[in-house]
Design an enzyme around this catalytic site. Structure first.
Site, PDB file in Angstrom:
ATOM      1  N   CYS A  50       0.820  -1.211   0.000  1.00 48.45           N
ATOM      2  CA  CYS A  50       0.000   0.000   0.000  1.00 48.45           C
ATOM      3  C   CYS A  50       0.855   1.262   0.000  1.00 48.45           C
ATOM      4  CB  CYS A  50      -0.941   0.006   1.203  1.00 48.45           C
ATOM      5  SG  CYS A  50      -0.102  -0.131   2.800  1.00 48.45           S
ATOM      6  N   GLN A 116       6.588  -9.092   3.169  1.00 44.44           N
ATOM      7  CA  GLN A 116       6.088  -8.690   1.853  1.00 44.44           C
ATOM      8  C   GLN A 116       7.184  -8.797   0.796  1.00 44.44           C
ATOM      9  OE1 GLN A 116       4.739  -4.853   3.223  1.00 44.44           O
ATOM     10  NE2 GLN A 116       2.600  -5.485   3.275  1.00 44.44           N
ATOM     11  N   ALA A 185     -16.907  -2.144  20.395  1.00 41.95           N
ATOM     12  CA  ALA A 185     -16.967  -1.487  19.080  1.00 41.95           C
ATOM     13  C   ALA A 185     -15.998  -2.192  18.137  1.00 41.95           C
ATOM     14  CB  ALA A 185     -16.684  -0.003  19.127  1.00 41.95           C
ATOM     15  N   ALA A 186     -16.375  -2.211  16.859  1.00 42.65           N
ATOM     16  CA  ALA A 186     -15.593  -2.943  15.858  1.00 42.65           C
ATOM     17  C   ALA A 186     -15.151  -2.020  14.729  1.00 42.65           C
ATOM     18  CB  ALA A 186     -16.406  -4.103  15.302  1.00 42.65           C
ATOM     19  N   GLU A 188     -12.292   0.881  12.981  1.00 47.12           N
ATOM     20  CA  GLU A 188     -10.940   0.729  12.429  1.00 47.12           C
ATOM     21  C   GLU A 188      -9.891   0.554  13.522  1.00 47.12           C
ATOM     22  OE1 GLU A 188      -7.828   3.202   9.541  1.00 47.12           O
ATOM     23  OE2 GLU A 188      -9.883   3.895   9.809  1.00 47.12           O
ATOM     24  N   MET A 189      -9.953   1.391  14.567  1.00 54.61           N
ATOM     25  CA  MET A 189      -8.939   1.324  15.619  1.00 54.61           C
ATOM     26  C   MET A 189      -8.980  -0.011  16.355  1.00 54.61           C
ATOM     27  SD  MET A 189      -6.425   2.839  17.046  1.00 54.61           S
ATOM     28  CE  MET A 189      -6.595   4.587  16.646  1.00 54.61           C
ATOM     29  N   ASN A 190     -10.172  -0.432  16.764  1.00 57.87           N
ATOM     30  CA  ASN A 190     -10.274  -1.707  17.479  1.00 57.87           C
ATOM     31  C   ASN A 190      -9.970  -2.901  16.580  1.00 57.87           C
ATOM     32  OD1 ASN A 190     -10.583  -1.310  20.170  1.00 57.87           O
ATOM     33  ND2 ASN A 190     -12.799  -1.593  20.239  1.00 57.87           N
TER      34      ASN A 190
END
Length: 431
Positions: A50, A116, A185-186, A188-190
């Site tokens: 990325c 990678q 909570a689900a 981005e951070m978690n």
């Protein structure tokens, strides 16, 4: 034949341009297969993540790398010119080692890039576009990366929230394999936190989220590594006691984990310690829970200060790592030069042997014809000397004209030493 590295990364190109030149594994495999029989570009490895797309190749034509990168992605070369970097030989080797070691990463010292790069080499090997020389360079880069990570502290300090939470859990609990983790909570951070904890080897992850669909999406990402359970948001308080580690990041305007809930959970746990991590702003967890015995509460600011300190330590360690990479790159290049010299010496030896055999055959023919043996021997020595001296004499003249004066003087000194050694009288006492 030279070793080149050409590409774009997060420092030279926008995310939009990086997206345009990115390759997935399936497409790249097809493209590499097409290059197998290319006259000037059939020895190559492409690293595409990325944050970077880079082409590493052994070739005599550096411009062909830029053309290939532009044409395969349908981009005007002029659009790429201002964003690509190109390194050759020593600089290319050093760059590859820096990339593999995480020294060129957006997150300094991150370990994922090594895997990678290894995957990129493996894909090129499957496509038969890797020579022995190119493979040797990559294997040495992996060796350099291993040395950097084992002998410096460049990758030993947490510099992301997810990694910091995982390291914090290791500090509080000695055995991660017995831990149950609850993600409140689900987002981005978690998701990042859950991935790091799953990789660390925790026993179970409980996902508590308002949207079951989003919870299931996170569950799918980590289910191959850890046991996962999904509960509704209304079940949070009732299940809090099951969690050794709680990471909360809801985005709610109000608290979602209250003092009384944590107090009750501790009692059910028989006061076994809990680690509560509040990644939300505004905060999800009542700050008063910190007063409870056995509760460790960390917020965003606590973690950020740790991350900032750790990043400073990584940067300091990176100075040592850069010196190591430079030394290892120099060692590899010296080894390559010695190997190249060995190949040249072998060719010269074979040339000399062939000339000797030719002249011996000619001398034997003359002797069989009845020619005087002394004359034949003198002619043999003269012809062989001329054949051996002719190519080296031409090279010495060209070196005198084109090489640097220092190099030519050094070469003269070396040859003089050889000649003087050969002229020394032999010790007949040893015969």
């Amino acid at each position: 034949m030279s070793f080149f590295a050409l590409g774009v990364n997060h420092q030279t190109a926008s995310v939009e341009l990086r997206e345009q030149v990115a390759f997935n594994a399936e497409r790249l495999k097809d493209l590499l297969a097409q290059q197998r029989n290319h006259a000037h570009l059939n020895d190559m490895v492409v690293v595409s993540t990325c944050n970077r797309t880079e082409v590493y190749a052994m070739t005599e034509h550096a411009d062909i790398l830029l053309n290939w990168l532009a044409q395969t992605n349908g981009i005007d070369i002029k659009q790429l010119l201002h964003h690509v970097y190109r390194y050759e030989d020593a600089q290319a080797v050093t760059h590859l080692m820096r990339v593999a070691s995480g020294l060129d990463s957006l997150m300094l010292g991150e370990p994922q890039i090594l895997g990678q790069v290894k995957s990129a080499l493996a894909l090129s090997k499957e496509s038969h576009t890797v020579s022995r020389d190119l493979n040797r360079i990559f294997e040495y880069a992996f060796y350099a990366a291993k040395r950097v990570r084992s002998e410096t502290a460049v990758g030993s300090h947490a510099v992301s929230m997810g990694y910091a939470v995982a390291q914090l859990a290791l500090q509080v609990f000695s055995n991660p394999e017995k831990l149950t983790v609850m993600m409140v909570a689900a987002g981005e951070m978690n998701t990042l936190v859950a991935k790091h904890l799953a990789e660390m080897g925790v026993a179970k992850v409980i996902i508590c989220n308002r949207s079951r669909e989003r919870a299931e999406s996170l569950a799918q990402e980590i289910a191959h590594q850890v046991e996962v359970e999904i509960i509704g948001f209304d079940q949070l308080a009732a299940n809090l006691h099951r969690a050794d580690v709680v990471s909360s990041c809801t985005g709610s305007l109000h608290q979602v984990i209250f003092y009384q809930d944590v107090k009750a959970a501790l009692k059910k746990r028989r006061y076994n310690q809990m680690l509560l991590v509040d990644l939300a702003v505004p905060r999800d967890i009542d700050s008063k829970v910190e007063t409870l015995d056995g509760v460790y509460l960390y917020g965003v600011d606590d973690l950020q200060s740790v991350i900032d300190e750790n990043l400073a330590q990584r940067r300091q360690a990176a100075v040592e790592a850069e010196v190591m990479v430079s030394q290892l790159a120099s060692q590899l290049l010296t080894h390559q030069k010695i190997q190249q010299a060995g190949s040249t010496i072998q060719m010269y030896r074979e040339f000399s042997q062939q000339q000797s055999q030719d002249e011996i055959a000619r001398a034997l023919t003359d002797l069989n014809k009845g020619h005087d043996a002394e004359d034949v021997l003198k002619q043999f020595a003269h012809r062989l000397t001329q054949k051996m001296m002719h190519p080296t004499s031409i090279l010495l003249r060209e070196a005198a004209q084109h090489e640097s004066p220092d190099y030519f003087e050094w070469m003269k000194e070396q040859l003089t030493d050889v000649f003087e050694h050969q002229r020394k009288p032999k010790n007949n006492l040893d015969r």
